[in-house]
Scaffold this active site. Sequence first.
Site, mmCIF file in Angstrom:
data_model
loop_
_atom_site.group_PDB
_atom_site.id
_atom_site.type_symbol
_atom_site.label_atom_id
_atom_site.label_comp_id
_atom_site.label_asym_id
_atom_site.label_seq_id
_atom_site.Cartn_x
_atom_site.Cartn_y
_atom_site.Cartn_z
ATOM 1 N N CYS A 1 6.637 5.216 -4.051
ATOM 2 C CA CYS A 1 6.878 5.431 -4.150
ATOM 3 C C CYS A 1 7.705 4.024 -4.577
ATOM 4 O O CYS A 1 8.052 3.506 -5.562
ATOM 5 C CB CYS A 1 8.547 6.370 -5.032
ATOM 6 N N ASP A 2 8.147 3.881 -3.465
ATOM 7 C CA ASP A 2 9.393 2.359 -4.078
ATOM 8 C C ASP A 2 8.584 1.155 -3.405
ATOM 9 O O ASP A 2 9.081 -0.273 -3.243
ATOM 10 C CB ASP A 2 10.714 2.469 -2.842
ATOM 11 N N CYS B 1 9.555 7.049 0.696
ATOM 12 C CA CYS B 1 8.924 7.143 -0.116
ATOM 13 C C CYS B 1 8.062 5.520 -0.280
ATOM 14 O O CYS B 1 8.517 5.150 -1.374
ATOM 15 C CB CYS B 1 8.899 7.946 -1.596
#
Length: 310
Positions: A135-136, A132
């Site tokens: 997200c990261d 992701c």
Amino acid sequence: MLYDVIIIGGGPAGLSAGLYAARSRLSTLIIEKEADGGQIATTAEVENYPGSVLNATGPTLVARMVEQALGFGAKKISDEIIEVDFSGKEKIVKGKNKEYKGKTVIIATGAVPRLIGCPGEKELTGRGVSYCATCDGPFFEGLEIFVMGGGDSAVEEAIYLSKFARKVTIIHRRDELRAAKSIQEKAFENPKIDFMWDSVITEVKGEGMLESFIVKNVKTEEEKEIFPDEEDGAFGIFVYVGHIPSTKLFENMIDMERGYIITNDDMETNVSGVYAAGDNRVKSLRQVVTAAADGAIAAVQAEKYIDENF
Ligand code: NAP
């Protein structure tokens, strides 16, 4: 309570089905096991959903879809479905928390990212290996990133990751990308993006954090170990090698092809009163727009089925 429509999955297909069903005054329950929105909730930019505003993100689009469905009276709950019984006229859907009954069921369970399947991957997930970018990505500000895959997801997310990374290298198993030409062009023009062709990651290594990985050239069989640049000290791998439909629960009950649910143009499965919508079904284009369309069709057909059978 016997719901008119139970929708399993709260991604674009499920939320669109929820909107159409609730707007038709059907009692509608949307059941989602994780966060709303499915895969699109972890997508940074959504520029090809008609009417998307500039800089629309997955989460903002999902938030509007949820608000709209609930605004028309759909009910949304969090539960993980562990068993279903579609043999009777009343369909039974068993969750970890509760059992639900519906006149119809719309399966909108989507798909999940496929893993590389190499040694070290599971242990280092969230520790340098990610699925992701939204997200990261920010964790890798100024560092080097490797993206595995050559489809729309890999290339789009590589472009997104280039906003944070010092350099992004796309590792692809062939010497040409699968991604749409328009997406490819953006990647080829991006000075931060490089390519490692005919290559696959065969092992990821590290004690607690990703420290190195092995990449193999599938043509020459040559393997090399890649370490972070000494000045960086760390790097990341983002994996985008396709998806697996989330349909295991329905095996031996619903007709499928390679794990994807078979439907007709009305989203009907082989079981009457049970419909499928979105990325979990056999189709030629898996997009937010096609998922939303599937959901709308399934809900309208569910209404017709209820009128005729209840
Ligand atoms: P995809 O189109 O199936 O691409 C998967 C990529 O991973 C392919 O390049 C494939 O290589 C590679 N791959 C698969 N298994 C592998 C393995 N075991 N080892 C190494 N490489 C492997 O998947 P996706 O990119 O996740 O896209 C899924 C669907 O969503 C597609 O229909 C796509 O069009 C859609 N999507 C659309 C957008 C958009 O329109 N903006 C954005 C994201 C996704 P090969 O090319 O050699 O097969």
